[in-house]
Design a protein around this motif. Structure first.
Motif, PDB file in Angstrom:
ATOM      1  N   SER A  11      24.038  75.976  84.884  1.00  0.00           N
ATOM      2  CA  SER A  11      23.187  75.960  83.679  1.00  0.00           C
ATOM      3  C   SER A  11      23.447  75.092  82.439  1.00  0.00           C
ATOM      4  O   SER A  11      22.869  74.957  81.484  1.00  0.00           O
ATOM      5  CB  SER A  11      23.035  77.552  83.402  1.00  0.00           C
ATOM      6  OG  SER A  11      22.719  78.202  84.460  1.00  0.00           O
ATOM      7  N   CYS A  12      24.599  74.689  82.860  1.00  0.00           N
ATOM      8  CA  CYS A  12      25.014  73.829  81.611  1.00  0.00           C
ATOM      9  C   CYS A  12      24.392  72.521  81.302  1.00  0.00           C
ATOM     10  O   CYS A  12      23.896  71.881  82.403  1.00  0.00           O
ATOM     11  CB  CYS A  12      26.624  73.369  81.735  1.00  0.00           C
ATOM     12  SG  CYS A  12      27.705  74.611  81.216  1.00  0.00           S
ATOM     13  N   HIS A  13      24.377  72.067  80.171  1.00  0.00           N
ATOM     14  CA  HIS A  13      23.982  70.692  79.695  1.00  0.00           C
ATOM     15  C   HIS A  13      24.661  70.505  78.487  1.00  0.00           C
ATOM     16  O   HIS A  13      25.230  71.225  77.725  1.00  0.00           O
ATOM     17  CB  HIS A  13      22.524  70.484  79.558  1.00  0.00           C
ATOM     18  CG  HIS A  13      22.147  69.008  79.243  1.00  0.00           C
ATOM     19  ND1 HIS A  13      22.003  68.342  80.457  1.00  0.00           N
ATOM     20  CD2 HIS A  13      21.687  68.444  78.308  1.00  0.00           C
ATOM     21  CE1 HIS A  13      21.521  67.154  80.084  1.00  0.00           C
ATOM     22  NE2 HIS A  13      21.477  66.920  78.789  1.00  0.00           N
ATOM     23  N   ARG A  14      25.301  69.206  78.540  1.00  0.00           N
ATOM     24  CA  ARG A  14      25.884  68.929  77.299  1.00  0.00           C
ATOM     25  C   ARG A  14      25.612  69.255  75.905  1.00  0.00           C
ATOM     26  O   ARG A  14      24.559  69.323  75.673  1.00  0.00           O
ATOM     27  CB  ARG A  14      26.523  67.509  77.166  1.00  0.00           C
ATOM     28  CG  ARG A  14      27.600  67.052  78.268  1.00  0.00           C
ATOM     29  CD  ARG A  14      27.875  65.606  78.136  1.00  0.00           C
ATOM     30  NE  ARG A  14      26.836  65.205  79.222  1.00  0.00           N
ATOM     31  CZ  ARG A  14      26.958  63.725  79.593  1.00  0.00           C
ATOM     32  NH1 ARG A  14      27.521  62.867  78.857  1.00  0.00           N
ATOM     33  NH2 ARG A  14      25.831  63.474  80.302  1.00  0.00           N
ATOM     34  N   GLN A  17      23.337  67.473  73.550  1.00  0.00           N
ATOM     35  CA  GLN A  17      22.170  66.863  73.717  1.00  0.00           C
ATOM     36  C   GLN A  17      21.089  68.194  74.193  1.00  0.00           C
ATOM     37  O   GLN A  17      21.550  69.166  74.519  1.00  0.00           O
ATOM     38  CB  GLN A  17      21.759  66.165  75.012  1.00  0.00           C
ATOM     39  CG  GLN A  17      22.779  64.668  74.678  1.00  0.00           C
ATOM     40  CD  GLN A  17      22.692  63.930  76.056  1.00  0.00           C
ATOM     41  OE1 GLN A  17      21.958  64.197  77.221  1.00  0.00           O
ATOM     42  NE2 GLN A  17      23.724  62.733  76.103  1.00  0.00           N
ATOM     43  N   ARG A  19      18.658  69.960  76.491  1.00  0.00           N
ATOM     44  CA  ARG A  19      18.421  69.994  78.155  1.00  0.00           C
ATOM     45  C   ARG A  19      17.276  69.296  78.372  1.00  0.00           C
ATOM     46  O   ARG A  19      16.241  69.725  77.876  1.00  0.00           O
ATOM     47  CB  ARG A  19      18.805  71.446  78.621  1.00  0.00           C
ATOM     48  CG  ARG A  19      18.528  71.440  80.102  1.00  0.00           C
ATOM     49  CD  ARG A  19      18.686  72.970  80.580  1.00  0.00           C
ATOM     50  NE  ARG A  19      18.674  73.141  82.047  1.00  0.00           N
ATOM     51  CZ  ARG A  19      19.495  73.042  82.944  1.00  0.00           C
ATOM     52  NH1 ARG A  19      20.855  72.610  82.504  1.00  0.00           N
ATOM     53  NH2 ARG A  19      19.348  72.984  84.009  1.00  0.00           N
ATOM     54  N   PHE A  25      19.711  67.129  85.911  1.00  0.00           N
ATOM     55  CA  PHE A  25      20.515  67.875  84.831  1.00  0.00           C
ATOM     56  C   PHE A  25      21.911  67.581  84.873  1.00  0.00           C
ATOM     57  O   PHE A  25      22.479  67.210  86.108  1.00  0.00           O
ATOM     58  CB  PHE A  25      20.411  69.449  84.581  1.00  0.00           C
ATOM     59  CG  PHE A  25      19.054  69.693  84.840  1.00  0.00           C
ATOM     60  CD1 PHE A  25      18.050  69.394  83.543  1.00  0.00           C
ATOM     61  CD2 PHE A  25      18.386  70.503  85.630  1.00  0.00           C
ATOM     62  CE1 PHE A  25      16.664  69.799  83.557  1.00  0.00           C
ATOM     63  CE2 PHE A  25      17.140  70.929  85.700  1.00  0.00           C
ATOM     64  CZ  PHE A  25      16.334  70.536  84.605  1.00  0.00           C
ATOM     65  N   ASP A  26      22.760  67.638  83.880  1.00  0.00           N
ATOM     66  CA  ASP A  26      24.022  67.147  83.862  1.00  0.00           C
ATOM     67  C   ASP A  26      24.878  68.112  85.118  1.00  0.00           C
ATOM     68  O   ASP A  26      25.597  67.730  85.841  1.00  0.00           O
ATOM     69  CB  ASP A  26      24.948  67.592  82.846  1.00  0.00           C
ATOM     70  CG  ASP A  26      24.753  66.415  81.506  1.00  0.00           C
ATOM     71  OD1 ASP A  26      24.248  65.278  82.173  1.00  0.00           O
ATOM     72  OD2 ASP A  26      24.944  66.548  80.352  1.00  0.00           O
ATOM     73  N   ASP A  27      24.538  69.166  85.087  1.00  0.00           N
ATOM     74  CA  ASP A  27      25.270  70.169  86.122  1.00  0.00           C
ATOM     75  C   ASP A  27      25.041  69.956  87.495  1.00  0.00           C
ATOM     76  O   ASP A  27      25.712  70.014  88.439  1.00  0.00           O
ATOM     77  CB  ASP A  27      24.944  71.778  85.623  1.00  0.00           C
ATOM     78  CG  ASP A  27      23.524  71.947  85.726  1.00  0.00           C
ATOM     79  OD1 ASP A  27      22.847  71.586  84.942  1.00  0.00           O
ATOM     80  OD2 ASP A  27      22.756  72.309  86.876  1.00  0.00           O
ATOM     81  N   CYS A  62      29.650  70.600  79.939  1.00  0.00           N
ATOM     82  CA  CYS A  62      29.769  71.422  81.116  1.00  0.00           C
ATOM     83  C   CYS A  62      31.080  71.943  81.319  1.00  0.00           C
ATOM     84  O   CYS A  62      32.205  71.729  80.769  1.00  0.00           O
ATOM     85  CB  CYS A  62      29.675  70.161  82.155  1.00  0.00           C
ATOM     86  SG  CYS A  62      28.117  69.315  82.358  1.00  0.00           S
ATOM     87  N   THR A  80      32.436  65.833  81.127  1.00  0.00           N
ATOM     88  CA  THR A  80      31.149  65.232  81.763  1.00  0.00           C
ATOM     89  C   THR A  80      31.145  64.917  83.017  1.00  0.00           C
ATOM     90  O   THR A  80      32.359  64.691  83.472  1.00  0.00           O
ATOM     91  CB  THR A  80      30.956  63.849  80.801  1.00  0.00           C
ATOM     92  OG1 THR A  80      32.250  63.215  80.968  1.00  0.00           O
ATOM     93  CG2 THR A  80      30.933  64.250  79.173  1.00  0.00           C
TER      94      THR A  80
END
Ligand code: FES
Length: 104
Positions: A11-14, A17, A19, A25-27, A62, A80
């Motif tokens: 569920s993470c996003h940096r 920023q 989401r 997404f980043d994750d 993350c 990241t």
């Protein structure tokens, strides 16, 4: 060798920023990269990668966690996909080959 687990928050996003509304997404990017690197560097039975809902460090994504039954569990934040994947692989090598999991 005991099974080790790498938990990756799905569920993470940096934190820096918003989401985005649409993937990737980043994750997702991080999970794909970690899966690819782990399959290159570890045997199938050495490490299990598990996507998990939240690791309770949401404002510091993350986030991943590394653990094993007989070793301490580590939580890594502010990661990241681009910069953290290879250093995380280096940590995993040390962790897997350490008897007690104490990594300086
Ligand atoms: S959303 Fe990733 S730690 Fe909670």
């Amino acid at each position: 060798m005991a099974k080790h687990t790498l938990f990756v928050c799905k569920s993470c996003h940096r934190a820096s920023q918003e989401r985005p509304e649409n993937p990737p997404f980043d994750d997702d990017i991080f999970l794909d990269k970690l899966n690819a690197l782990c399959s290159e560097q570890f045997l199938d039975d050495e490490i299990e990668i598990r996507s998990i809902g939240c690791l309770w460090a949401c404002d510091r994504g993350c986030v991943v966690s590394v653990g094993s039954v007989d070793k301490p569990t580590y939580l890594f934040v502010n990661l990241t996909p681009e910069e953290s994947s290879l250093p995380l692989m280096e940590f995993l090598q040390l962790y897997l080959h350490s008897k007690k999991g104490n990594i300086p």
